[in-house]
Enzyme design. Structure first.
Site, PDB file in Angstrom:
ATOM      1  NE  ARG A   1       5.893  -0.336  10.133  1.00  0.00           N
ATOM      2  CZ  ARG A   1       4.807  -0.430   9.382  1.00  0.00           C
ATOM      3  NH1 ARG A   1       4.783   0.146   8.196  1.00  0.00           N
ATOM      4  NH2 ARG A   1       3.747  -1.093   9.786  1.00  0.00           N
TER       5      ARG A   1
ATOM      6  CE  LYS B   1      -1.964  -1.221   3.950  1.00  0.00           C
ATOM      7  NZ  LYS B   1      -1.299  -2.509   4.189  1.00  0.00           N
TER       8      LYS B   1
ATOM      9  NE  ARG C   1      -4.855  -1.566   9.795  1.00  0.00           N
ATOM     10  CZ  ARG C   1      -3.785  -1.045   9.214  1.00  0.00           C
ATOM     11  NH1 ARG C   1      -3.782   0.186   8.770  1.00  0.00           N
ATOM     12  NH2 ARG C   1      -2.713  -1.790   9.074  1.00  0.00           N
TER      13      ARG C   1
ATOM     14  NE  ARG D   1       1.683  -5.111  11.008  1.00  0.00           N
ATOM     15  CZ  ARG D   1       2.822  -4.858  10.359  1.00  0.00           C
ATOM     16  NH1 ARG D   1       3.975  -5.269  10.882  1.00  0.00           N
ATOM     17  NH2 ARG D   1       2.822  -4.192   9.236  1.00  0.00           N
TER      18      ARG D   1
ATOM     19  NE  ARG E   1       7.754  -2.541   6.195  1.00  0.00           N
ATOM     20  CZ  ARG E   1       6.438  -2.545   6.343  1.00  0.00           C
ATOM     21  NH1 ARG E   1       5.685  -1.933   5.448  1.00  0.00           N
ATOM     22  NH2 ARG E   1       5.894  -3.161   7.351  1.00  0.00           N
TER      23      ARG E   1
END
Ligand code: AP5
Ligand code: MG
Length: 216
Positions: free
Chosen positions: A160, A13, A88, A171, A127
């Site tokens: 992160r 996203k 969400r 998640r 990431r």
């Protein structure tokens, strides 16, 4: 252009958003980024949000909706906006509808990225994000010019805190239980565009610009 980007964690996203906001000259409203900024600024809301984020859970709706209501009061959203990671759950989707209704606005499209769990885990483990501006990189798929350093502001690239595998799995579970129902909500409204999130960054970018171009 009033766009929503939905999809599981790590589906791409934020990466797609970077290109779309430049193309359409609209602000990027990522509730995740706003919470991380609020924490960096040591605000009370930021500290509360951090506890939920680090557990991989959703920040309560009253906090999240209020953040969005405040963001929508800025004048830059008059030219359009791109939501990334909001709404969400169904409660947030209904709250957003009310906010937009009050402003006399409608959404252009709700884009949903689909990607299997294995792809997501691989993407999230590689990431890296800029600690100052939040730009997203990947160790193999989207490398910075200099390893460990942001191309834009030379900030340090970090992991992160919520990207550890057990938090990502949490998640994903929350996504399945709370966020997936939102897809049907926008399908019924005729706004849903589904994108195969396993395609390359360039392919997704081209597909989205083509489909959104047909909506203008
Ligand atoms: P948020 O920051 O929104 O995280 P998320 O939804 O879990 O999504 P990510 O940012 O992890 O992934 P992404 O889809 O943006 O993927 P990216 O482009 O980075 O939210 C974090 C937390 O905040 C939530 O868990 C929650 O606690 C809280 N929160 C936020 N919003 C909330 C809300 N509305 N209500 C309640 N709580 C909320 O890509 C991932 C990696 O893959 C990158 O390295 C990238 O380079 C690479 N990549 C991307 N696309 C491709 C591609 N096509 N091919 C190859 N590699 C790719
Ligand atoms: Mg993101």
């Amino acid at each position: 252009m009033r766009i929503i980007l939905m999809g599981p964690p790590g589906a791409g996203k934020g990466t797609a958003a970077e290109s779309l906001i430049k193309h359409y000259h609209i602000p990027h409203i990522s509730t995740g980024n706003i919470f991380r900024e609020l924490y960096k600024d040591r605000t009370k809301v930021g500290k509360i949000a951090k506890e939920y984020i680090e557990r991989g859970e959703l920040v309560p709706d009253d906090i999240t909706n209020e953040i969005v209501r405040h963001r929508l009061s800025h004048s830059d959203v008059k030219k359009g906006f791109l939501f990334d990671g909001y709404p969400r759950n169904l409660e947030q989707a209904e709250a957003l509808d009310k906010m937009l209704n009050d402003m006399g606005w409608t959404l252009t499209a709700a884009i949903n990225f689909s990607a299997p769990d294995e792809v997501i885990i691989k993407r999230i483990s590689g990431r890296r994000v800029c600690e100052t501006c939040g730009t997203v990189y990947h160790v193999t798929n989207k490398k910075p010019k200099v390893p460990g350093v942001c191309d834009h502001d030379q900030g340090r690239l970090i992991h992160r805190n919520d990207d550890m595998e057990h938090t990502v799995r949490r998640r994903l579970k929350i996504y399945l239980n709370h966020t997936e129902p939102v897809i049907g909500y926008y399908r019924e409204k005729g706004l849903l565009i589904t994108v195969d999130g396993t395609q390359s960054i360039e392919e997704i970018d081209q597909t989205l610009k083509k489909v959104l171009g047909e909506k203008t």
